[in-house]
Design an enzyme around this catalytic site. Sequence first.
Site, PDB file in Angstrom:
ATOM      1  N   ASN A  85      -5.418  -3.988   1.925  1.00  0.00           N
ATOM      2  CA  ASN A  85      -6.344  -5.122   1.741  1.00  0.00           C
ATOM      3  C   ASN A  85      -5.646  -6.310   1.082  1.00  0.00           C
ATOM      4  OD1 ASN A  85      -5.990  -4.226  -0.845  1.00  0.00           O
ATOM      5  ND2 ASN A  85      -8.150  -3.847  -1.279  1.00  0.00           N
ATOM      6  N   HIS A 129      -3.723  -6.146  -1.678  1.00  0.00           N
ATOM      7  CA  HIS A 129      -3.513  -6.090  -3.128  1.00  0.00           C
ATOM      8  C   HIS A 129      -2.032  -5.934  -3.460  1.00  0.00           C
ATOM      9  CE1 HIS A 129      -4.259  -1.467  -3.174  1.00  0.00           C
ATOM     10  NE2 HIS A 129      -3.016  -1.625  -3.582  1.00  0.00           N
ATOM     11  N   GLU A 145      -6.850  -6.646  -6.929  1.00  0.00           N
ATOM     12  CA  GLU A 145      -7.655  -6.516  -5.728  1.00  0.00           C
ATOM     13  C   GLU A 145      -8.110  -7.890  -5.224  1.00  0.00           C
ATOM     14  OE1 GLU A 145      -7.851  -3.777  -4.232  1.00  0.00           O
ATOM     15  OE2 GLU A 145      -8.412  -2.071  -5.478  1.00  0.00           O
TER      16      GLU A 145
END
Length: 225
Positions: free
Chosen positions: A127, A129, A134
Amino acid sequence: MNWETVADYAALSQRAAEILLAGIRRDPRIVLGLPTGRTPVGMYQRVVAECTREYHCFRDVTTFNLDEYVGIPREHPGSYYTFMRQHLFDHVDIDAANTHFPDGPAYEDQIGAAGGLGLTFLGLGGNGHIAFNEPGTPSTSRTRVVALSEHTRAANASLFPDSRVPIYAITMGIATILESREIVLLAAGANKRAAIERLRSGEVTEEFPASALWWHRNVHVIVAE
Ligand code: GLP
């Protein structure tokens, strides 16, 4: 950003190990920022193999890990402390007192007192990160406790014997990482392809934390097909 695409995971591991060892040769007192996860395992294997030949490899090196889980003991098989011992620290001549894991905001002062990060290796989350920053993390972020996304917990479940991934972690921030003088990002495999393409697009957004690396002057990205 300097991009390098290599044939496979073995080649990525070899290149990353060369860069790490060259860093130590250039400055035996180098301060390293170190990642965990599946991606750097091959790099550590090669570094260990090389350092059993070169006795003084890590004697004066200082390390700061990027992140650690919160709520599990240090000796837990899924902790990053355990990971680093298994994959690097137990096999090289590093002084345990020179190895560090984030344990609170004072981590920033410890990094500063050691002279700042010289060379930092990063993996890449599917994603986007980096460390445990995050999506949605501001580029001004510093070392702090974070709640892990479901995406990240699912991705890391296989690294926990009982699949019970902690809910919280402590991580260097994006600003902490960007202060490293040199950064090497490693990404291998089909499940990183979309994230790599998004990074390559050059769009900088907090929704994709790795894109903050575009702010840095000395980033090397190594991608294995
Ligand atoms: C983990 C780590 C990150 C790592 C990333 C990718 O959540 N906290 O530092 O870079 O996920 O892991 P892997 O290399 O296993 O794909």
